[in-house]
Motif scaffolding. Structure first.
Motif, PDB file in Angstrom:
ATOM      1  N   ALA A  41      25.914 -29.481 -26.479  1.00  0.00           N
ATOM      2  CA  ALA A  41      24.503 -29.088 -26.512  1.00  0.00           C
ATOM      3  C   ALA A  41      24.319 -27.672 -25.972  1.00  0.00           C
ATOM      4  N   THR A  42      25.089 -27.320 -24.936  1.00  0.00           N
ATOM      5  CA  THR A  42      24.986 -25.974 -24.363  1.00  0.00           C
ATOM      6  C   THR A  42      25.452 -24.923 -25.368  1.00  0.00           C
ATOM      7  N   ILE A  43      26.552 -25.204 -26.068  1.00  0.00           N
ATOM      8  CA  ILE A  43      27.033 -24.267 -27.099  1.00  0.00           C
ATOM      9  C   ILE A  43      25.999 -24.115 -28.204  1.00  0.00           C
ATOM     10  N   LEU A 100      23.214 -21.978 -27.025  1.00  0.00           N
ATOM     11  CA  LEU A 100      23.584 -20.562 -27.023  1.00  0.00           C
ATOM     12  C   LEU A 100      23.547 -19.984 -28.442  1.00  0.00           C
ATOM     13  N   ILE A 101      23.889 -20.810 -29.439  1.00  0.00           N
ATOM     14  CA  ILE A 101      23.769 -20.376 -30.833  1.00  0.00           C
ATOM     15  C   ILE A 101      22.299 -20.222 -31.198  1.00  0.00           C
ATOM     16  N   ARG A 102      21.482 -21.213 -30.806  1.00  0.00           N
ATOM     17  CA  ARG A 102      20.052 -21.167 -31.113  1.00  0.00           C
ATOM     18  C   ARG A 102      19.387 -19.938 -30.497  1.00  0.00           C
ATOM     19  N   ARG A 103      19.801 -19.596 -29.273  1.00  0.00           N
ATOM     20  CA  ARG A 103      19.208 -18.447 -28.567  1.00  0.00           C
ATOM     21  C   ARG A 103      19.910 -17.139 -28.935  1.00  0.00           C
ATOM     22  N   HIS A 135      25.936 -21.968 -15.483  1.00  0.00           N
ATOM     23  CA  HIS A 135      26.796 -22.820 -16.308  1.00  0.00           C
ATOM     24  C   HIS A 135      26.809 -22.348 -17.766  1.00  0.00           C
ATOM     25  N   GLU A 136      25.730 -21.713 -18.216  1.00  0.00           N
ATOM     26  CA  GLU A 136      25.701 -21.177 -19.578  1.00  0.00           C
ATOM     27  C   GLU A 136      26.565 -19.921 -19.684  1.00  0.00           C
ATOM     28  N   ALA A 137      26.466 -19.049 -18.672  1.00  0.00           N
ATOM     29  CA  ALA A 137      27.319 -17.854 -18.660  1.00  0.00           C
ATOM     30  C   ALA A 137      28.792 -18.247 -18.577  1.00  0.00           C
ATOM     31  N   HIS A 138      29.064 -19.343 -17.857  1.00  0.00           N
ATOM     32  CA  HIS A 138      30.440 -19.825 -17.743  1.00  0.00           C
ATOM     33  C   HIS A 138      30.991 -20.248 -19.107  1.00  0.00           C
ATOM     34  N   LEU A 196      17.040 -30.596 -31.575  1.00  0.00           N
ATOM     35  CA  LEU A 196      18.368 -31.174 -31.782  1.00  0.00           C
ATOM     36  C   LEU A 196      19.337 -30.840 -30.648  1.00  0.00           C
ATOM     37  N   VAL A 197      19.109 -29.731 -29.983  1.00  0.00           N
ATOM     38  CA  VAL A 197      19.924 -29.413 -28.805  1.00  0.00           C
ATOM     39  C   VAL A 197      19.796 -30.539 -27.771  1.00  0.00           C
TER      40      VAL A 197
END
Length: 650
Positions: free
Chosen positions: A351-353, A356-359, A395-398, A549-550
């Motif tokens: 979901a995080t990936i 990141l694609i969505r954003r 955690h997103e930057a990671h 969907l995320v």
């Protein structure tokens, strides 16, 4: 299921499991695979005029594989230093060496001694199959042992018949004759059923007194000329003892067994006292049992009180079934931390990936893969110019650093590179595994910064555990005084204690604010699962659906949502903002691809990489420490070996 009900289920499961194990152990029907088990024991004991006891025994025995020998130890000691009644040290019994042994196979056919089996006797100085002298175990005076070795090993069930005589078993006093005998003292495991008849010729039932000892299940029946011991079962920790009084003129015993003093009244008084003590033990045992039932009822109340005070969620102001928009703008991992009670799941990384694609921190490139490709090698490209107003959480930057900088080349990475990175290289596998742990740690830290959960002080809840502990201590103290069986109570108390501790230790409760958010996320999940049936629901643009969907991925319902979306959107290209799609539209452009194919492929990549990491590390560890069975030192635990007993085998 409510959390309070879960606690009751845990405690009940502990009690039921432990109770059945206890019952099996006590009944002698529970075996770890290497103990003999006696199906039935039958004996006819005839009293001769000279006071001898002629015994005919039939043992039906179930044998585990690998055993070939049995021993029947027969004690005949009469004088006992601990006997409180008057005795004479010269009042002794003898074992008559005229013994008969018969062995039958599982079909009831009699085997032939010498061809099929051999018999050895301790009184004859015979030796067993190991070359050791046949003797009782433990070795002692006034005990003889009968050894049987079946050639080729014991069958699954066999029958053994013994006929032997104990001379001088009966003691004669001036006012009564007595047969006081411990017939079975010990054995490896329980006896399922037993029946013993003691035949006393010419004795009228009105002249016979009889008592049984050592068993929890059995009945003493007095008839003309005999006493019958009808026994439901004999547990492995019990013994079979009986005392019979009958007219002294029915026997003419040897001088050593003929005592010139009366003892009938003392015996009756002693037995009455034993009966009083037994009834007292029964009463105490009944009180303990009733107390245990009350404790079970109290435990249900304890769980209810603990749930109400420490575990019950706060009441929410929101009580609708559906919530048709995002409740909050948390990251999917933060939402999952709230929704799944502080847990971060595998789906949260996917979901995080996707987020990141969505954003548009990552750009998804299909690399022109063929539509028939089973596992297309998509590429994730780092956007060098993301939205400056959008800030990444740690955690997103990671995740970007992990997959782009470590696994990739600093600017991009393919799905196949991610899958292959931890495969076969233990250093890379450990790096991948550590990054996965770091993601979980950072995601939890992000969740902890919100006021999602109460800091519950559980000290008051643990005070409820004191009651079953105190009751268990009291029960053990009473057992030592009255020598009663308390297995059920011990099992119940331990189950309650450990069940309560386990329940209390796992109590987590959302805060007022956390629960307000949670019920909205739950209603949002309901909406995602049911929107396909909502005719009045206007389909929003593609950007909103990708955002939904995320979270559906972290809620573990993405596949179900996509199935409904395909039905509602037969032509997704007509949806508002289709050209702005970052991952949904890729799968739909190719014939045979489902709408959810793209993020399903990303999720399978993450799972494959995780499995490759585990396999590589496990393989390396196994080759380092050596897991082969080639000997070495002994470890902890038990293999449950056999041993001990009166009727015993090996």
């Amino acid at each position: 299921m409510k959390k309070s009900n879960i606690a009751v289920v845990i405690i009940t499961a502990f009690m039921v499991l432990a109770f059945f194990i206890l019952q099996s152990l006590e009944s002698g029907n529970f075996s770890f695979g290497n103990k003999i088990n006696v199906e039935s024991y039958d004996a006819i004991i005839e009293i001769d005029e000279d006071g001898s006891m002629n015994v005919s025994e039939t043992w039906v025995v179930n044998w585990p594989d690998g055993m070939s020998v049995s021993f029947r130890d027969i004690g005949y000691q009469k004088y006992d230093d601990s006997n409180p009644l008057r005795q004479d040290i010269n009042n002794r019994a003898n074992f008559n060496t005229d013994v008969t042994v018969e062995v039958f196979d599982r079909n009831g056919a009699r085997l032939t001694e010498g061809d099929d089996y051999r018999v050895g006797f301790s009184f004859r100085g015979d030796r067993d199959e190991l070359g050791n002298l046949v003797e009782c175990y433990p070795a002692r005076n006034e005990c003889e042992s009968i050894f049987i070795q079946v050639y080729g090993g014991m069958q699954k069930q066999m029958t053994f018949k013994y006929r032997y005589t104990i001379e001088g078993a009966v003691t004669k006093y001036t006012d009564t004759a007595e047969l006081n005998w411990n017939l079975l003292e010990y054995f490896e495991s329980g006896i399922k059923s037993a029946n013993v008849e003691i035949v006393i010729p010419n004795a009228n039932k009105d002249e016979i007194l009889a008592w049984g000892h050592g068993l929890s299940k059995g009945e003493v029946i007095i008839e003309d000329g005999k006493v019958v011991l009808d026994i439901e079962r004999i547990k492995s920790n019990e013994f079979l003892e009986f005392r019979i009084l009958f007219p002294e003129d029915l026997v003419d015993v040897p001088a050593r067994n003929d005592l010139d003093f009366p003892l009938k009244n003392e015996i009756i008084e002693y037995q009455d006292q034993l009966a009083i003590e037994t009834n007292r033990r029964i009463a105490v045992a009944r009180i303990i049992f009733i107390g245990t039932i009350i404790l079970i009822a109290l435990t249900i109340y304890f769980v209810y009180r603990i749930y109400q005070k420490y575990d019950k969620e706060h009441k929410s102001a929101f009580d609708l079934q559906y919530y048709r928009e995002l409740p909050q703008d948390y990251s999917p991992a933060e939402m999952s931390y709230l929704y799944h009670f502080k847990r971060i799941n595998n789906e949260d990384l996917t979901a995080t990936i996707l987020d990141l694609i969505r954003r548009k921190y990552l750009v998804l490139d299909t690399l022109g893969e063929r539509v028939t490709e089973k596992n297309p090698n998509f590429k994730l490209i780092k956007n060098p110019n993301p939205d400056p107003n959008d800030t990444l959480l740690p955690h997103e930057a990671h995740v970007l650093k992990w997959f782009i900088d470590i696994v990739g080349d600093g600017s991009e990475v393919t799905l196949r590179q991610i899958e292959e990175y931890p495969k076969g290289n233990v250093t890379k596998a450990k790096t991948f595994d550590q990054n996965a742990k770091d993601f979980v740690r950072l995601a939890k830290l992000a969740g902890e910064k919100h006021d999602f959960f109460d800091d519950v002080n559980k000290s008051g809840a643990y005070s409820y555990v004191i009651i079953p502990i105190v009751y268990l201590i009291i029960t053990l103290f009473v057992k030592n005084i009255y020598n009663i069986t308390i297995g059920f109570t011990v099992v119940t108390c331990l189950a309650i204690i450990f069940g309560l501790i386990l329940y209390i230790a796992n109590i987590k409760r959302r805060s007022v604010n956390g629960n307000e958010d949670y019920v909205r996320w739950r209603a949002f999940k309901n909406f995602l699962e049911d929107f396909g049936r909502m005719e009045d629901y206007p389909m929003p643009g593609i950007v909103i659906w990708e955002h939904y969907l995320v979270y559906a991925t972290s809620l573990k319902i993405a596949d179900k949502v996509m199935e409904q979306l395909e039905v509602r959107l037969p032509s997704i290209e007509e949806v508002e903002g289709f050209n702005q799609s970052t991952f949904i539209g890729f799968g739909y452009r190719y014939y045979g691809f489902r709408l959810g194919y793209t993020f399903g492929r990303i999720n399978s990549t993450i799972n494959t990489a995780r499995m490759n990491s585990v396999k590589t590390i496990t393989s390396h560890t196994a080759s380092s420490v050596g897991l082969g069975g080639r000997g070495g030192g002994f470890g902890g635990g038990s293999s449950f070996g056999g041993g001990g007993g009166g009727f015993r085998g090996r």
